[in-house]
Design an enzyme around this catalytic site. Sequence first.
Site, PDB file in Angstrom:
ATOM      1  N   GLY A 288       0.810  -1.210   0.000  1.00 58.00           N
ATOM      2  CA  GLY A 288       0.000   0.000   0.000  1.00 58.00           C
ATOM      3  C   GLY A 288       0.843   1.259   0.000  1.00 58.00           C
ATOM      4  N   SER A 289       0.440   2.245   0.790  1.00 62.27           N
ATOM      5  CA  SER A 289       1.033   3.582   0.729  1.00 62.27           C
ATOM      6  C   SER A 289       2.499   3.647   1.146  1.00 62.27           C
ATOM      7  CB  SER A 289       0.215   4.549   1.589  1.00 62.27           C
ATOM      8  OG  SER A 289      -1.073   4.709   1.048  1.00 62.27           O
TER       9      SER A 289
END
Length: 659
Positions: A320-321
Site C-alpha cells: 500500500g502507501s
Amino acid sequence: MPATNRSRRNLILVTIILFAFILAVTLRVGYVQIVKGQEYSERALSQQTTDTSIEAERGIIYDRNQEKLAQSVKCYTILVYPAEIGKYDSKKKQRIMQIATADGLAETLNLDKEETRKKLAGKSGEVIIAKNIDRETAQKVRKLDPSGTIISSSTKREYPNGTLAANVMGMVNEENTGQSGLELEYNNYLSGIAGRTVQYTDTNGKKLSYSPSNERYYEPENGCDIITTIDLVIQSYTEDAIAKVQKKTSADRVFAIVMDPETGDILSMAQTPSFDPNNPYEPSSSSEKAKFKNMSTKEQSEYLSKMWRNPLISDVYEPGSVFKLLTTAIALEEDAASLNSNFYCSGAKQVAGETIYCWNRGGHGSQTLEQAVGNSCNPVFMTLATEVGISKFYDYLDNFGITGTTGIDFPAEGNSILQSEDSAGPVGLATIGFGQGVAVTPIQLITAISSLGNDGKLMKPRLVKGIKDKKTNKVQEIRPEVVRKTVSKETADEMKEIMEYVVAEGGGGTASVSGYRVGGKTGTANKPKNGGYSDFTYSSCLGMAPMSDPKLSVLVIVDSPRGAKYGSVVAGPAVSEILEKTLKYMNVQPDSKEKTESDKIEVPDIVGYSADDAIGILGGAGLKYDMKDGAEEENFIVTKQYPSAGSKVKKGTRVFIYN
C-alpha cells in the site's frame, strides 16, 4: 577260526573307518585354517568389532552481545533389554520381574504404568523408555538400579529464552539436525563432525582381553558457534510491542523487523503467533493446543509448517502507501519532480481511458510533493510513475531489490509478485506507483527503504555477523556488504526530509518519539481475494530515526486487524514504542528537549483530512484522539474537530474527530 577271521575283518574295517574320519577331520581343519583361514579370521574380527559413533557437540547460537539464544545440553536416554531381566529364571518369574522393573521406572519417570508394562512384555530387543531426561532424573533411575536397564548420555538442543526469536532461530529434529531458521541455514557450521570408537568385544559387549592392537578412537569435531545480529533486548521490546497490537486489534498475525540501515543488520525480527522451539511439535498457547489436538494428521502437518515459517522473509503482502516512498525517490532521482513541485488532485485521474480514483474522492486540491506524500494522494503517484516511464521505473525497482531476493542468510526467502514490464501497461504502472498490484516480502521493503537512510546505499541484510571456531576461538567475521547504490545522496537527503515531514506534520505522527526526529510512512492496503480485494487489510507503518543520522528502521505489519484498520492507528504506536525504547537503550542522544506535561501544544487543523491522516497528525503533535463508536472502521473525511485548530492544550489532550 572263522570267528577269529570275522573279528580281524571287523577290526580292519573299524580301523579304516577311524582312519578315514581322522583324515576327513584333518583335511577339513586344513581347509578351514589354510584355504579359508583369512576369510574366517576377518569374519570373526567383524563380529567382535564394535564401531560406535561419538556425537559432536552442536555449536551455540549467540545474540550480538554474546547472550545465548540456543545451546546443547547433556541429556539421558533410558534403555531396557526385557530379555535380560531374570533371563535365568522361569518365564513366570521373569514376567514378574519385568513388571516390577516397569512399575519402578514408570513411577520414577512419571510414566503410565500400563503402557510401560506393555513395552517390556515379551520383547527381546532394545526398548526406549524415556529420552531427553535431565541429570537429576537419570540419577534417580541409577539409584533404582533396575534390572536390564542402561542409561546412555547424549545432547539435546535447548533454547533458554523460550519463544523469543523462535522463528529466527528455527528448530532441530531428534537427531540434532537443523530443520528451519538459522539452525537449518547454518547447519553445516553448527553440527560439526561426529567421532568414532572402534573396539573389540564379546557377545555381551565386554572388551576382549586379547583385543587387537588396531583399536581406534577418532575424536569428534564440535560444531562452530555463530554470532547473530539479533539483540536480545531489542527483540524483547519488539515482541512486547506486537503482542500489545495483537491483543488490541485481534489481528490474525502481527510482524515486525528492526534493521540498522547503515549495516543491514537485523536487530530483531518477530511475529505473532510464535512457537516454543524447546517443544516445536505443538502450539505454545493452551487455546491453540486444544484446536491442534482435534485436527487431522494432514491439518496438523500444515499447521506446524505455517507455525515454523518466517513470513517476514518467505511471504509477500501488498504494502500500500508505504511503497509510495520508493515511487517518490525514483521521481526525484529522475527529475520527474522536486521538493518545489506542485500538484493538483481532483479526486481521480484518467489513465489509458480508465478512471482511477484517489482514496479521497473529494480530492486534495493543490499540494506540494511533501504534502502529497503526507496525504497519500494516489493521483500524484500515478502521475510520477507515468512521468518516469515504465522502462525506467522497472529499472529502479530492480535497483531497489524489489524484483529479486535480498540474499539474506535465511532459508526459503520469497520473491515479489510483480507484473512483467510487457504486460503491466499504463494502468499497471499507475497502480504500482501508489503501492497496489505489487506484492513484496517485508524484508525486501525495509531493505529498500533503509537505503534512503543510508545515503542511497543498499545493504545486504544479514542475521549472522560471525562464525566462531571452538578449537581456535577465532571468529570469522561476516562484514556488512553494500549491494549497490539505489539513488544519489542528494535524493536520499530529500527523501529523509519528506519522511520526517510525514511524521511531524502528516499522517505518520503516531510513529513519533518525543525529542527525536522521526521519519516514516503508514499504509493500509486491502488484501487480495479471488482476483479482487477483500474487506480485510494489511495495515502497516515504517519508521526511521533519528533522521539526522538514521540508526534504526522499524517495519510493523498488522494482518487483518478487527475494528480500526488504519496503519496510523494499529501499527504506528508499535513503531513509536519500539523506536523510543531502542533509541534510549542504544544511548542515541535526543535531537531536542522533550516536552513536559506543562508545555502547551497548539491543536493542528485536521478538518478536510482523512481520519487516518488526522489521527497521525494529532499523534505527531503529542495529542490523542476520540471519535464515535464504529467510526474507526471507515476512513472518512474529517468535517469537524474539538478543540478547534489553534487552541492551546496540554500534551496528551484528546481531540474529538467528527465525520
